[in-house]
Enzyme design. Structure first.
Site, mmCIF file in Angstrom:
data_model
loop_
_atom_site.group_PDB
_atom_site.id
_atom_site.type_symbol
_atom_site.label_atom_id
_atom_site.label_comp_id
_atom_site.label_asym_id
_atom_site.label_seq_id
_atom_site.Cartn_x
_atom_site.Cartn_y
_atom_site.Cartn_z
ATOM 1 C CG ASP A 188 16.518 34.823 50.305
ATOM 2 O OD1 ASP A 188 16.096 35.771 49.609
ATOM 3 O OD2 ASP A 188 16.819 33.708 49.822
ATOM 4 C CB SER A 189 16.801 40.665 49.814
ATOM 5 O OG SER A 189 15.543 40.971 50.386
ATOM 6 C CG ASP B 264 12.430 34.604 50.816
ATOM 7 O OD1 ASP B 264 11.581 34.012 50.121
ATOM 8 O OD2 ASP B 264 13.064 35.607 50.419
ATOM 9 C CE LYS C 202 10.019 35.403 47.978
ATOM 10 N NZ LYS C 202 11.332 34.903 47.475
ATOM 11 C CD GLU D 235 15.348 32.006 45.357
ATOM 12 O OE1 GLU D 235 16.244 31.435 44.694
ATOM 13 O OE2 GLU D 235 15.519 33.096 45.925
ATOM 14 C CD GLU E 89 14.509 38.640 41.627
ATOM 15 O OE1 GLU E 89 14.040 37.925 42.533
ATOM 16 O OE2 GLU E 89 15.550 39.319 41.759
HETATM 17 O O1 KIV Z 1 14.364 38.199 49.154
HETATM 18 C C1 KIV Z 1 13.759 39.049 48.468
HETATM 19 O O2 KIV Z 1 13.855 40.263 48.689
HETATM 20 C C2 KIV Z 1 12.930 38.571 47.378
HETATM 21 C C3 KIV Z 1 12.312 39.605 46.488
HETATM 22 C C4 KIV Z 1 13.319 40.067 45.511
HETATM 23 C C5 KIV Z 1 11.097 39.111 45.827
HETATM 24 O O3 KIV Z 1 12.781 37.401 47.203
#
Ligand code: KIV
Length: 269
Positions: free
Chosen positions: A49-50, A88, A118, A120, A187
Site C-alpha cells: 500500500d506504499s 496489501d 498482507k 498490519e 518494520e
Molecule cells: O507497503 C509497503 O511497501 C510495505 C513494506 C514497507 C513492507 O508494507
C-alpha cells in the site's frame, strides 16, 4: 521462465527458513517493473500500500482504496512468472470485522490472481487472520512500524526500543504464527530484538529496517533503485541511481529535440 525454474509458493518461503536460505522481497506496483524484478529472480513481489506514496503521491498509506490496490495487483500479476505475489489489504478494508476482512481478501484473490494478502497488526488481528487462512488464503503479517497506524504512533521513529513494546511484539509474533501466517514483515525495530524473534518462531520473518538477522529482507523498489532521494532513512541501501539516470536521459532528449538532433535520418521513414 526456464522449464526447470520453479514458481515460488508459500511452501517455498517456509522451506527457505528451515534451510537457512535468505528470502528476497521488493515492492512492485506496475507491469513493467514487476516483469524486470521477476526476471531478475526476486522471491516475493509485494504490491504494497506504499503505492499510495510512490504511485499516487500521498503523504501516508491511509488514502489508498481496495479498488486501487486491486488495480495495482492485476498489473503486477500479469507480469509475473516466478515470484510469489502478495497484495496489501489497505487501511479500512479489514479492521471493522472478520467478515469485512475475509470479503476484502476474497476480492483481492479473485480479481487479481495474486497469491496471498498482507495485513498490519498483532494479537488483536489473530482471529481475523485465522478466518482468512481457513478460507484458503495465505496471509503475511506486518509488525513493528505499521504505517497504517502512523497517526497513532505520531512519527516514523524506530518501534519497540522499550521493554514493554518489545515484549508485546514477542506476543504478537507468536499470535500471528499460531493464527497461520506464512510469513511476517518486521518494520523498523532494533536488530537484536529481530534476531531474538527470528530464533523464537518457525514462521519466516522478513525485515525492513530490522537488521541482518531476519530470515529475509524487503525494501520499497523506488528507494533501492534510487528513484527518489527525499526520503533516506539509514536502512535504505541504493543499488542504482535511477533519479539521476532518468533526469539525464530526459534532459538529453529535450536538448536533442530542441536542437533538431532527434530524429535523424536512420530514425525516420
Ligand atoms: O507497503 C509497503 O511497501 C510495505 C513494506 C514497507 C513492507 O508494507
Amino acid at each position: 521462465m526456464h522449464p526447470t525454474q520453479k514458481k515460488i509458493t508459500t511452501h517455498t518461503i517456509r522451506t527457505k527458513k528451515a534451510m537457512g536460505e535468505k528470502i528476497t522481497m521488493l515492492t512492485a506496483y506496475d507491469f513493467s517493473f514487476a516483469r524486470l524484478l521477476d526476471q531478475a529472480g526476486i522471491d516475493i513481489l509485494l504490491v504494497g500500500d506504499s503505492a499510495a506514496n510512490t504511485m499516487a503521491g500521498y503523504e501516508t498509506t491511509i488514502p489508498i482504496t481496495l479498488d486501487q490496490m486491486i488495480y495495482h495487483g492485476q498489473c503486477v500479476v500479469r507480469a509475473v512468472n516466478r515470484a510469489l505475489v502478495v497484495i496489501d489489504l489497505p487501511f479500512g478494508s479489514y479492521q471493522r470485522s472478520c467478515e469485512q476482512a475475509l470479503d476484502s481478501a476474497v476480492r483481492v484473490m479473485k480479481e487479481t490472481g495474486g497469491h496471498a494478502v498482507k495485513l498490519e497488526g498483532g494479537e488483536e488481528m489473530a482471529t481475523t487472520i485465522r478466518k482468512i487462512v481457513h478460507a484458503g488464503i495465505p496471509v503475511m503479517g506486518h509488525l513493528g512500524l505499521t504505517p497504517q497506524s502512523i497517526y497513532q504512533f505520531g512519527s516514523y521513529a524506530t518501534r519497540a526500543k522499550q521493554t514493554a513494546e518489545a515484549e508485546q511484539i514477542k506476543r504478537d509474533v507468536k499470535a500471528l504464527e499460531e493464527a497461520g501466517c506464512f510469513a511476517i514483515v518486521l518494520e523498523k525495530i532494533p536488530a537484536l530484538l529481530a534476531k531474538e524473534l527470528t530464533e523464537m518462531v518457525g514462521v519466516p520473518l522478513i525485515g525492513i529496517g530490522a537488521g541482518k538477522y531476519c530470515d529475509g529482507q524487503v525494501l520499497v523498489m523506488h528507494d533501492m533503485l534510487g528513484m527518489q532521494t527525499d526520503f533516506s532513512p539509514r536502512f535504505i541501501r541504493r543499488y542504482a541511481n535511477l533519479q539521476e539516470n532518468i533526469q539525464q536521459a530526459v534532459a538529453q532528449y529535450c536538448k536533442d529535440v530542441r536542437e533538431g538532433g532527434f530524429p535523424d535520418e536512420s530514425e525516420s521513414y
